[in-house]
Each structure stands twice: as structure tokens, then as C-alpha cells.
Design a protein around this motif. Sequence first.
Motif, mmCIF file in Angstrom:
data_model
loop_
_atom_site.group_PDB
_atom_site.id
_atom_site.type_symbol
_atom_site.label_atom_id
_atom_site.label_comp_id
_atom_site.label_asym_id
_atom_site.label_seq_id
_atom_site.Cartn_x
_atom_site.Cartn_y
_atom_site.Cartn_z
ATOM 1 N N THR A 63 17.720 -0.531 -14.278
ATOM 2 C CA THR A 63 19.262 -0.474 -13.909
ATOM 3 C C THR A 63 19.479 -0.524 -12.553
ATOM 4 O O THR A 63 19.615 0.625 -11.903
ATOM 5 N N PRO A 64 20.049 -1.444 -12.242
ATOM 6 C CA PRO A 64 20.365 -1.589 -10.553
ATOM 7 C C PRO A 64 21.445 -0.725 -10.167
ATOM 8 O O PRO A 64 21.300 -0.243 -8.949
ATOM 9 N N SER A 65 22.520 -0.377 -11.091
ATOM 10 C CA SER A 65 23.440 0.403 -10.528
ATOM 11 C C SER A 65 23.257 1.779 -10.015
ATOM 12 O O SER A 65 23.880 2.441 -9.224
ATOM 13 N N THR A 66 22.104 2.200 -10.649
ATOM 14 C CA THR A 66 21.692 3.603 -10.456
ATOM 15 C C THR A 66 20.322 3.564 -9.755
ATOM 16 O O THR A 66 19.495 4.606 -9.416
ATOM 17 N N TYR A 67 19.797 2.339 -9.294
ATOM 18 C CA TYR A 67 18.449 2.069 -8.653
ATOM 19 C C TYR A 67 17.198 2.872 -9.385
ATOM 20 O O TYR A 67 16.296 3.438 -8.913
ATOM 21 N N LYS A 68 17.121 2.501 -10.808
ATOM 22 C CA LYS A 68 16.291 3.161 -11.534
ATOM 23 C C LYS A 68 15.520 2.036 -12.300
ATOM 24 O O LYS A 68 16.192 0.889 -12.876
ATOM 25 N N LEU A 69 14.179 2.351 -12.664
ATOM 26 C CA LEU A 69 13.504 1.489 -13.631
ATOM 27 C C LEU A 69 12.560 2.446 -14.634
ATOM 28 O O LEU A 69 12.297 3.409 -14.188
ATOM 29 N N VAL A 70 12.534 1.990 -15.714
ATOM 30 C CA VAL A 70 11.745 2.873 -16.738
ATOM 31 C C VAL A 70 10.079 1.903 -16.951
ATOM 32 O O VAL A 70 10.457 0.731 -17.320
ATOM 33 N N ILE A 71 9.187 2.585 -16.627
ATOM 34 C CA ILE A 71 7.889 2.082 -17.107
ATOM 35 C C ILE A 71 7.259 2.663 -18.475
ATOM 36 O O ILE A 71 7.664 3.875 -18.753
#
Length: 206
Positions: free
Chosen positions: A72-80
Motif C-alpha cells: 500500500t504505497p499511500s501509507t508506505y506499508k507492505l504485508v509479508i
Amino acid sequence: MQEMMVLMFNVLSLLSHVSALDACPKCGSIDVPYPLSTAYDCGDPRYRIYCNNGKLEFLSAEGLYYEILSITPSTYKLVISPPQVPQNMCYSSDLSVGGLSLDDNLPFNISGRNTVMLLNCSDSILLSPMNCSSNSVCRLFEEVREGSGCKGTLCCHYLKDVSMNAHRIRVRVGGCTAYTSVVDMMPEEPIDSWNYGVELQWIPRA
């Protein structure tokens, strides 16, 4: 005039080249937004992730790859993806390296939206402020196939927050041997609808 046109063409070509370097190609079905980088000629190499056989992956400080499920680039997050817990057993697939560990020199950390469940724990865990009661959500995880091997063991859960180590989820023999994580836990929702994963966030590029 001709020299000016040539100069403008060269500047536009350079800008186009720089723009092209900023964008990494999609990996499988997932877009790779800037500054994340899958190669040295795109993105920012400090934000390195990996595209292996069409699968986007994050490399831990211990050298293990974890599949990236979403970004989710808008919140600078990724899920692994959390580590596997083999059926009929109660240890995480990353137990041998002590669990998930991020390089604290890189611009990634573990976000505060992860509910971490520790499984097959020793009694010393009872001295911690974690929820190790019979009402802990880890008891619900034991009812699904992946967690069934941990049924009847001591387990606890906690919400990862900024007061804890933002670069590690630790497991070890003699402590807790398995863990899983759910992003934005809603215990009232069916177990099979939980958002299993470990959410990471990156520091925006200055």
C-alpha cells in the motif's frame, strides 16, 4: 537555434531516463511502487525487495525470504506472509534463525497493527504483560489446521507497538517455538477471514 534544440532533446532524454530508472516493473501481479527496488537500475537500492520467479519477496536480516502479499504505497506499508507452522507440529519455519528479524540499518520496521500470537511457550512467558489467558486469541488459532499442532500448549498474544522492538519477532527453543501474526485483528470475525501476515512500514524517502 539548432544547438538549443539539441540541448533540449538531451535534457528531455535524460529526464525520461531518470524517470524510467525510478519505476520498477511489476512482479507477478503486484506493482512495485517507488522507492521500492527489485534491481539496481530502478527504484532506490536502499529499499530493496526481490522478484524471484514472478513472486515478490522480502529478505530478512537472517537471510530468509518472506513472500510479499500486498503493498500500500499511500501509507508506505507492505504485508509479508508469516512463517509456516507445519501441521501436527508447533514450531515456526524460521525457528532456526530465531524468528523474523529486520536489518535495523535499512528503512523498514514492523508496524503497530500486528497482533502477534506466540505459541508453545515456556512458563517464563507468564511474567510478561502479554495476554496468556484462556481468552487469548491464540486459542482460536489452535482451532485451525495450521495451529492444531500447538493445541494445549501455553500461548499468548500481544499488539506490536512502538514501545517494543520494531525490528524483530522472536522465537526460540526454551521460550516460544512458534508464532503467527494478523494485521488489524478483529476477533469477532471468522478465523478464516483474518488477515494473516506481518505488516512492515518503510520510512518515506527524503
